[in-house]
Motif scaffolding. Structure first.
Motif, PDB file in Angstrom:
ATOM      1  N   SER A  39     -71.588   8.310 -26.716  1.00  0.00           N
ATOM      2  CA  SER A  39     -70.779   9.207 -27.546  1.00  0.00           C
ATOM      3  C   SER A  39     -69.540   8.491 -28.085  1.00  0.00           C
ATOM      4  O   SER A  39     -69.156   8.673 -29.250  1.00  0.00           O
ATOM      5  N   ASP A  83     -62.898  20.049 -25.180  1.00  0.00           N
ATOM      6  CA  ASP A  83     -63.876  20.053 -24.088  1.00  0.00           C
ATOM      7  C   ASP A  83     -63.210  20.094 -22.718  1.00  0.00           C
ATOM      8  O   ASP A  83     -63.863  20.403 -21.719  1.00  0.00           O
ATOM      9  N   ASP A 102     -69.140  27.531 -16.368  1.00  0.00           N
ATOM     10  CA  ASP A 102     -69.437  26.820 -17.606  1.00  0.00           C
ATOM     11  C   ASP A 102     -68.211  26.183 -18.245  1.00  0.00           C
ATOM     12  O   ASP A 102     -68.239  25.814 -19.416  1.00  0.00           O
ATOM     13  N   ARG A 150     -73.595  17.765 -20.856  1.00  0.00           N
ATOM     14  CA  ARG A 150     -74.024  18.614 -21.974  1.00  0.00           C
ATOM     15  C   ARG A 150     -73.051  18.524 -23.150  1.00  0.00           C
ATOM     16  O   ARG A 150     -73.456  18.436 -24.312  1.00  0.00           O
ATOM     17  N   ARG A 151     -71.751  18.514 -22.861  1.00  0.00           N
ATOM     18  CA  ARG A 151     -70.762  18.456 -23.947  1.00  0.00           C
ATOM     19  C   ARG A 151     -70.720  17.077 -24.605  1.00  0.00           C
ATOM     20  O   ARG A 151     -70.556  16.968 -25.822  1.00  0.00           O
ATOM     21  N   ARG A 153     -73.259  15.091 -24.821  1.00  0.00           N
ATOM     22  CA  ARG A 153     -74.488  15.020 -25.625  1.00  0.00           C
ATOM     23  C   ARG A 153     -74.331  15.801 -26.923  1.00  0.00           C
ATOM     24  O   ARG A 153     -74.749  15.326 -27.991  1.00  0.00           O
ATOM     25  N   ARG A 154     -73.732  16.981 -26.840  1.00  0.00           N
ATOM     26  CA  ARG A 154     -73.545  17.786 -28.049  1.00  0.00           C
ATOM     27  C   ARG A 154     -72.687  17.038 -29.071  1.00  0.00           C
ATOM     28  O   ARG A 154     -73.036  16.965 -30.253  1.00  0.00           O
ATOM     29  N   ARG A 155     -71.586  16.452 -28.601  1.00  0.00           N
ATOM     30  CA  ARG A 155     -70.712  15.691 -29.503  1.00  0.00           C
ATOM     31  C   ARG A 155     -71.463  14.498 -30.094  1.00  0.00           C
ATOM     32  O   ARG A 155     -71.347  14.194 -31.284  1.00  0.00           O
ATOM     33  N   GLU A 157     -74.772  14.089 -30.547  1.00  0.00           N
ATOM     34  CA  GLU A 157     -75.814  14.470 -31.506  1.00  0.00           C
ATOM     35  C   GLU A 157     -75.211  15.055 -32.785  1.00  0.00           C
ATOM     36  O   GLU A 157     -75.751  14.863 -33.883  1.00  0.00           O
ATOM     37  N   GLU A 158     -74.087  15.764 -32.670  1.00  0.00           N
ATOM     38  CA  GLU A 158     -73.424  16.295 -33.863  1.00  0.00           C
ATOM     39  C   GLU A 158     -72.968  15.173 -34.796  1.00  0.00           C
ATOM     40  O   GLU A 158     -72.909  15.356 -36.010  1.00  0.00           O
TER      41      GLU A 158
END
Length: 544
Positions: A39, A83, A102, A150-151, A153-155, A157-158
């Motif tokens: 990331s 985050d 979460d 998870r966060r 990965r989200r950043r 992939e975005e």
């Protein structure tokens, strides 16, 4: 002991001609910690792919570090500032903050102690012979790994990053123009391969094997850890233990045990993660098993945590579990080998290790997340520099994780914790040594106490601690030198001298060297100078 498994017939990394143009700038092998590096690389504008043989997900067990170390992930670009949520307030002493489900920060407690005691003298705060040194903001934050991964990965992939999970990597072929990464169902090419597969990395193992005439080298040291996550500590779950003893060395078992424990709010307000660990050498005559250490853990736990759980004052651990007074969530164990030739230099072009795979962690630690966060900004800068200036050859990449005298110097500390096989060293040796050193660090203040307990050794602070130890307990100096041994002492003095040199070079030349490096016509030489300045800074602990 040496691994008994035969070496693989085919090396994991080979060298051959690779003609294909690269699909990616960076391919990261190993996703659980590698996703943070990926990331950060992707945030610098590079095209990055993460390969993970299993699901890319963090486990439901908190990682402990400081809030500053969590924020290092934001500074490096691995996470966004938004985050960092959950229990991010400032807890008071003996106060534990809990983050909502979460959120990233599940636990944040105001009190973490260290203490070295020959027996269990009493509950926290009872005084008397009980040593308790309270550590400011050290491993007092529990991060949810599943949320963190998870966060990240989200950043990732975005921003256009590619994740290939449930995808084993079968090998890497390094060529002049690119490196080829062989997966189960396809082959991809990249300019740079980053190994984030940890201690068990096949890349790291091959690297050490090739440097040792084809044989797996014996580890220089091993940290053996067992533990549990359990609920039922409602009596007092208000503090953590970073390193704590309640007995001297077990001479008949040739080991000194240490405790570590933290509140684990993600599992419940009365939940606690507890570890029992010891440091060993790899002497073939040593008799030690993980199973045997776990049996010691169950026998010793009631004495250690009777102040935290009422049931342990009157019940055996088996009865407390059977009656539901304690609820076992998870059993934990691990063997963490460490090597003196660390950090590990790369042996190939276009291959770079990060985290535990690179050996940048202290031999005293048994988890790589803190080491990753501390070095992630430095490594990300170096990867960006290498890709921009095509400094992807072996010699250049070796400079990214070069000699670090402060890591090398910690070997004497680890050596002092290991009780040698058949040794007549006094049972009180470790507790006497560490008790005095922690008194000294406490007296010298947080500027000395905090870095040392986050595995950052700084030469001037260490000199102050050792000077006080000599003044306050001079009769222990000769026995200490005797039991450590002349070879270790000479090696340590060399590393300590280099720490002082690195410290001076960083303060006198660091900024000048960085500025000069950008004026050079050949920026591969500039890359080398910037890595030298990094080495001075990090090798003397001045990045802290």
């Amino acid at each position: 002991r040496r691994p008994t498994a035969a070496s693989p017939a085919t090396p994991f990394v080979t060298e051959a001609s690779v003609e294909a143009e690269p699909d990616f700038d960076v391919v990261v092998l190993g996703g659980t910690l590698g996703i943070f590096a990926a990331s950060a690389f992707q945030a610098r504008g590079f095209k990055v792919c993460v390969i993970e043989r299993g699901p890319l997900a963090g486990r439901n067990q908190e990682w402990n570090l400081s809030l500053d170390e969590v924020r290092d992930l934001v500074d490096a670009g691995a996470l966004h500032a938004d985050d960092i949520d959950g229990a991010v307030g400032t807890p008071g002493k003996y106060e534990v903050l809990a983050g909502a489900d979460d959120t990233l920060v599940a636990s944040h407690f105001g009190s973490v102690r260290a203490g070295f005691n020959d027996q269990e003298h009493g509950a926290s705060g009872s005084g008397g012979a009980l040593q308790e040194v309270w550590l400011p903001s050290v491993l007092n934050v529990g991060v949810r790994p599943d949320v963190a991964v998870r966060r990240a990965r989200r950043r990732f992939e975005e921003q256009g990053g590619v994740v290939k999970e449930h995808t084993p990597c079968n090998g890497v072929v390094v060529g002049e123009k690119s490196a080829q990464v062989t997966l189960a169902e396809e082959v991809i090419t990249t300019r740079l391969v980053v190994d984030a597969m940890g201690n068990a990395s096949p890349v790291a193992r091959q690297c050490r094997r090739e440097a040792n005439d084809g044989a797996d080298p014996r580890p220089s040291g091993i940290c053996c850890v067992v533990g549990t996550s359990m609920a039922g500590f409602a009596k007092d779950n208000s503090y953590g233990d970073l390193i704590y003893t309640n007995e001297d060395t077990r001479i008949h078992q040739e080991r000194q045990y240490f405790w570590e424990a933290f509140p684990a709010m993600s599992l419940g307000e009365d939940a606690r993660t507890t570890y029992l660990f010891t440091y060993l050498d790899a002497d073939e005559m040593r008799q030690h098993t993980v199973e045997g250490q776990f049996e010691d853990y169950w026998r010793m736990l009631p004495t250690y945590q009777k102040h935290n759980a009422d049931c342990l004052n009157s019940k055996r651990i088996e009865d407390a579990l059977e009656d539901g007074d304690l609820i076992l969530k998870r059993c934990l164990y691990g063997l963490f080998p460490t090597y003196k030739d660390s950090p590990l230099p790369t042996r190939w072009d276009r291959v770079l290790a990060v985290g535990d795979a690179s050996g940048v962690q202290s031999p005293l630690s048994f988890g790589g997340f803190g080491a990753l966060t501390r070095h992630l900004g430095r490594v990300t800068d170096a990867v960006e520099d290498a890709l921009q200036n095509d400094a992807l050859d072996r010699a250049s990449l070796t400079l990214v994780n070069g000699y670090a005298p402060n890591i090398a110097a910690t070997w004497m500390f680890q050596k002092s914790f290991v009780h040698p096989v058949s040794s007549q060293r006094p049972a009180s040796f470790v507790n006497r040594l560490m008790r005095q050193n922690y008194v000294n660090m406490e007296d010298l203040g947080d500027d000395v106490l905090r870095p040392f307990n986050q595995d950052v050794v700084q030469p001037r602070a260490l000199l102050q601690v050792l000077g006080l130890a000599t003044l306050r307990d001079p009769l222990n100096i000769l026995p200490l030198c005797y039991w450590i041994g002349p070879q270790e002492l000479v090696e340590w003095l060399g590393h300590f001298g280099m720490m002082l040199l690195y410290d001076g070079a960083h303060h006198v030349l660091g900024k000048r060297v960085r500025a000069y490096s950008h004026r050079l016509p050949d920026q591969r030489q500039g890359f080398a100078l910037r890595r030298l300045a990094d080495a001075w800074e990090y090798g003397s602990g001045m990045d802290y």
